[in-house]
Design an enzyme around this catalytic site. Structure first.
Site, PDB file in Angstrom:
ATOM      1  N   HIS A 466      54.268   3.514 -25.759  1.00  0.00           N
ATOM      2  CA  HIS A 466      55.330   3.952 -26.671  1.00  0.00           C
ATOM      3  C   HIS A 466      54.755   4.753 -27.831  1.00  0.00           C
ATOM      4  O   HIS A 466      55.210   5.877 -28.114  1.00  0.00           O
ATOM      5  CB  HIS A 466      56.086   2.731 -27.193  1.00  0.00           C
ATOM      6  CG  HIS A 466      57.134   3.051 -28.208  1.00  0.00           C
ATOM      7  ND1 HIS A 466      58.475   3.167 -27.903  1.00  0.00           N
ATOM      8  CD2 HIS A 466      57.050   3.302 -29.554  1.00  0.00           C
ATOM      9  CE1 HIS A 466      59.160   3.476 -28.993  1.00  0.00           C
ATOM     10  NE2 HIS A 466      58.321   3.555 -30.003  1.00  0.00           N
ATOM     11  N   GLU A 467      53.779   4.183 -28.515  1.00  0.00           N
ATOM     12  CA  GLU A 467      53.228   4.881 -29.679  1.00  0.00           C
ATOM     13  C   GLU A 467      52.527   6.176 -29.275  1.00  0.00           C
ATOM     14  O   GLU A 467      52.534   7.150 -30.027  1.00  0.00           O
ATOM     15  CB  GLU A 467      52.271   3.967 -30.446  1.00  0.00           C
ATOM     16  CG  GLU A 467      52.930   2.744 -31.061  1.00  0.00           C
ATOM     17  CD  GLU A 467      54.116   3.086 -31.959  1.00  0.00           C
ATOM     18  OE1 GLU A 467      54.119   4.178 -32.558  1.00  0.00           O
ATOM     19  OE2 GLU A 467      55.040   2.253 -32.056  1.00  0.00           O
ATOM     20  N   HIS A 470      54.921   9.018 -29.277  1.00  0.00           N
ATOM     21  CA  HIS A 470      55.025   9.660 -30.592  1.00  0.00           C
ATOM     22  C   HIS A 470      53.852  10.619 -30.805  1.00  0.00           C
ATOM     23  O   HIS A 470      54.023  11.724 -31.339  1.00  0.00           O
ATOM     24  CB  HIS A 470      54.996   8.604 -31.694  1.00  0.00           C
ATOM     25  CG  HIS A 470      56.255   7.820 -31.849  1.00  0.00           C
ATOM     26  ND1 HIS A 470      57.492   8.411 -31.997  1.00  0.00           N
ATOM     27  CD2 HIS A 470      56.473   6.473 -31.913  1.00  0.00           C
ATOM     28  CE1 HIS A 470      58.413   7.473 -32.135  1.00  0.00           C
ATOM     29  NE2 HIS A 470      57.828   6.296 -32.078  1.00  0.00           N
ATOM     30  N   HIS A 473      54.346  13.814 -29.118  1.00  0.00           N
ATOM     31  CA  HIS A 473      55.334  14.622 -29.837  1.00  0.00           C
ATOM     32  C   HIS A 473      54.646  15.423 -30.936  1.00  0.00           C
ATOM     33  O   HIS A 473      55.025  16.572 -31.217  1.00  0.00           O
ATOM     34  CB  HIS A 473      56.396  13.688 -30.419  1.00  0.00           C
ATOM     35  CG  HIS A 473      57.707  14.332 -30.682  1.00  0.00           C
ATOM     36  ND1 HIS A 473      58.811  13.633 -31.128  1.00  0.00           N
ATOM     37  CD2 HIS A 473      58.130  15.614 -30.579  1.00  0.00           C
ATOM     38  CE1 HIS A 473      59.834  14.447 -31.284  1.00  0.00           C
ATOM     39  NE2 HIS A 473      59.442  15.667 -30.955  1.00  0.00           N
TER      40      HIS A 473
END
Length: 679
Positions: A466-467, A470, A473
């Site tokens: 999940h991290e 980011h 991104h």
């Protein structure tokens, strides 16, 4: 003799502007920020006093590119104070909270500057701007108005006072949560009381007790959410109850770290600010800048999901009560859910972590998937140092071998690090400034004893992916302006790319690549891999209910008018939750108000709904990826071009609709979370 350049402000000679953390002392920060703010104001004066008519270049773009020293200082300091704070850094962040807020207000409320921005905004259809330039102009205008630039002098002064006080209070709130979370750790005398925990977890508890000054015994450190992962394992009910009580009573014990008065003042000030700006409440003020159309739409979504989740929760509790003669209380529910999960699995799932060693998952899982999808390669740079000895640095290379940025990983818990997991930018990407991104992922894994391996649970595995979503991104950002780069998107869209990246954690192609036994090197058995995938898809109603309760609580606080602020935090919580259908205390919110850092210490006020709002897009996009062949370079490239590279330079929802060919629908999310009528 040449004047010394403050090392915080000195241009780094390291790759991509990685700060030279070793050259910086805490005593450098306040002088650096003071100097940087003065430099920034001088730049603003030149823009505001420009005798030439306002143009996009001499006003909006000039504002965007100003304050580079201040951005550099912020990139260093605010990436220290979260993961590695100390009393001096806390005091500095407290002082900076008001200094920086006052500085931002001075710029936003400058009448000369606002007149130039408003003039351009009025003429925007005549300026022949690109989409990203139009969005930048519109954002600058709206930010100025929302800061109070359009108000009269008396109202502007009120806005200054409110925003300055809010900055102080929210910073204090975060500090107090870390302090009381550390102070609320649970001490037990014997290893037998920790039955159910792994040898590594017991060893970590012993180290924590020794670090806290205990000659013997064990210390169970608390995690940030209400639910504590140890509660799924501890067989001793009394110890489970002590841990649960410590967690749920944090920051409301009447000690020096009690945050309840801060909560009430923060809510009151936010309500006053919203009313000054013409909004009904703080939620309306916040959601006006998000992809959700209004608070009513958010309330409708939460209501629909809550009704389904509570029905599923009732079925879940009925199943669990059949498994035991004991009364199941809030401290026991996740324990019995884990018992059920193990009993219904085709194979024992306890062995799964043996195949998820941190370095293997990173190198052959997280990075492997990024390579397959986006053509990225990660080369570790032991010659480069982060802000703490635990931090590792990787050079990020594209498929041509060109370095596009740096990735930093900070994975282990320590008392100086706030709880949770997050991603930050140290350097924002910008083509206009020729800057490549430097991003960091922060987790709170238990550090193993020397010579031992860090083995990930399924939840930790998901968090790692999940991290990193980011981080992708930020790393794949390809925009002109730094304020539009990477994760600088509406709050209720920012979680979307990270949630999408979770899908690769157990994808067959990825799992088979990293899942090797940490001792024998044997690949994960096919039946264990399949059991893990089945377990991961079996979302518990409990986890959905605790999340929705927190989202409802956040929204309830921020729908209050200035004259509706209560005087009892716990009473308000009970009323708000009951009104939304959450009756009883069996499943408390993921965060209670007193330690709800996302909302009262971070940037998610009236926005905690963002996770579930983004998950609607995520569930649709997972289906899109699978329909396009899964882990394919072409699909990754299309997703990167539509979302990851664009930041806020385009309308993110419109870009997503273009990618999947229609608006996202809620059906895939309901199916995923087991909230369909058949679920």
């Amino acid at each position: 003799m040449a004047q010394r350049v403050n090392p915080v402000l000195a241009e780094s000679t390291l790759p991509h502007g990685l700060p030279d953390f070793a050259s910086i002392s805490d005593d450098d920060f306040l002088p650096a920020f003071t100097e940087a703010m003065a430099t920034h104001l001088a730049e603003i004066e030149k823009i505001a006093n420009d005798p030439k008519p306002a143009t996009f270049a001499n006003t909006v773009e000039a504002l965007e590119l100003s304050g580079r020293d201040l951005a550099r200082a912020g990139g260093v300091f605010f990436n220290l104070v979260g993961p590695d704070t100390n009393p001096q850094r806390n005091a500095i962040s407290q002082q900076l909270s008001t200094m920086l807020t006052d500085h931002a207000n001075t710029i936003a409320m400058d009448p000369r500057l606002f007149a130039r921005i408003a003039d351009l905004h009025e003429r925007r259809d005549q300026l022949d701007l690109t989409e990203s330039q139009e969005r930048l102009l519109d954002k600058r205008y709206r930010d100025s108005v929302r800061a109070g630039a359009g108000l009269g002098p008396d109202e502007q002064e009120q806005m200054r006072q409110i925003s300055s006080r809010l900055a102080y209070l929210t910073t204090t709130f975060s500090h107090m949560i870390l302090d009381d979370t550390n102070a609320s750790a649970v001490f037990v005398e014997t290893a037998e009381e920790l039955d159910g925990l792994s040898d590594g977890e017991i060893a970590a508890a012993r180290r924590a007790a020794a670090a806290d000054g205990h000659d013997d015994g064990y210390l169970i450190a608390l995690e940030l959410p209400t639910s504590q992962s140890v509660l799924t394992k501890l067989t001793n009910h009394e110890v489970r109850q002590r841990v649960f009580d410590a967690s749920v009573n944090r920051c409301s014990r009447g000690n020096d770290y009690d945050t309840r008065e801060l909560v009430l003042e923060i809510v009151a000030l936010r309500a006053r600010r919203a009313r000054l700006l013409g909004y009904a409440d703080h939620a309306e003020y916040v959601i006006a800048e998000q992809t959700a159309p209004d608070p009513a739409a958010v309330t409708d979504l939460l209501g629909e999901l809550t009704a389904s989740a509570l029905r599923a929760g009732g079925r879940e509790l009925t199943r669990l009560t059949r498994m035991t003669d004991e009364e199941i209380g809030p401290a026991d529910l996740t324990f019995w859910l884990e018992v059920e999960r193990r009993s219904t699995s085709a194979v024992p799932l306890d062995a799964f972590a043996d195949y998820c060693e941190l370095d293997a998952v990173l190198e052959r899982g997280v990075f492997y998937a990024a390579g397959k999808l986006y053509g990225l390669r990660f080369a570790e740079r032991p010659d480069l140092s982060g802000y703490h000895p635990d931090v590792r640095v990787w050079d990020v290379l594209d498929d041509t071998g060109r370095s596009i940025g740096l990735f930093l990983g900070d994975y282990f818990a320590r008392p100086s690090k706030r709880g949770g997991a997050w991603m930050n930018n140290i350097v924002d990407q910008s083509r206009r400034l020729s800057m490549q991104p430097v991003v960091v992922n922060v987790l709170n894994l238990t550090e193993p004893d020397e010579g031992k391996h860090c083995l990930l649970t399924m939840d930790q595995l998901t968090t790692l992916f999940h991290e990193f979503g980011h981080a992708l991104h930020g790393l794949l950002s390809a925009v002109d302006y730094p304020s539009q780069s990477g994760t600088s998107v509406p709050r209720d869209f920012v979680e979307f790319p990270s949630q999408v990246n979770e899908m690769w954690a157990l994808h067959p192609d990825v799992l088979s690549h990293y899942a090797r036994h940490h001792e024998t090197g044997e690949p994960i058995p096919a039946e264990l891999a399949e059991a893990a995938r089945v377990a991961a898809k079996a979302e518990t109603a409990h986890s959905t209910i605790e999340y929705l309760a927190a989202a409802v609580l956040d929204l309830a606080w921020h729908r209050l008018a200035p004259d509706e602020i209560p005087d009892d935090v716990e009473a308000f919580e009970r009323t708000a939750l009951r009104s939304a259908g959450f009756v009883g205390d069996l499943i408390p919110p993921r965060y209670r108000s007193a330690y709800f850092n996302h909302v009262f210490g971070g940037g998610y006020s009236a926005g905690y709904y963002s996770y579930i709002w983004s998950e609607v897009l995520d569930a649709e996009t997972e289906q899109w990826f699978l329909a396009e062949g899964g882990l394919e370079r072409d699909s990754g490239q299309r997703f990167a071009e539509a979302t990851l590279s664009r930041g806020d330079s385009v309308d993110p929802l419109a870009a997503h609709e273009k990618l999947i060919g229609r608006k996202a629908e809620i059906g895939p999310l309901l199916t995923r979370r087991g909230l369909t009528p058949q679920g």
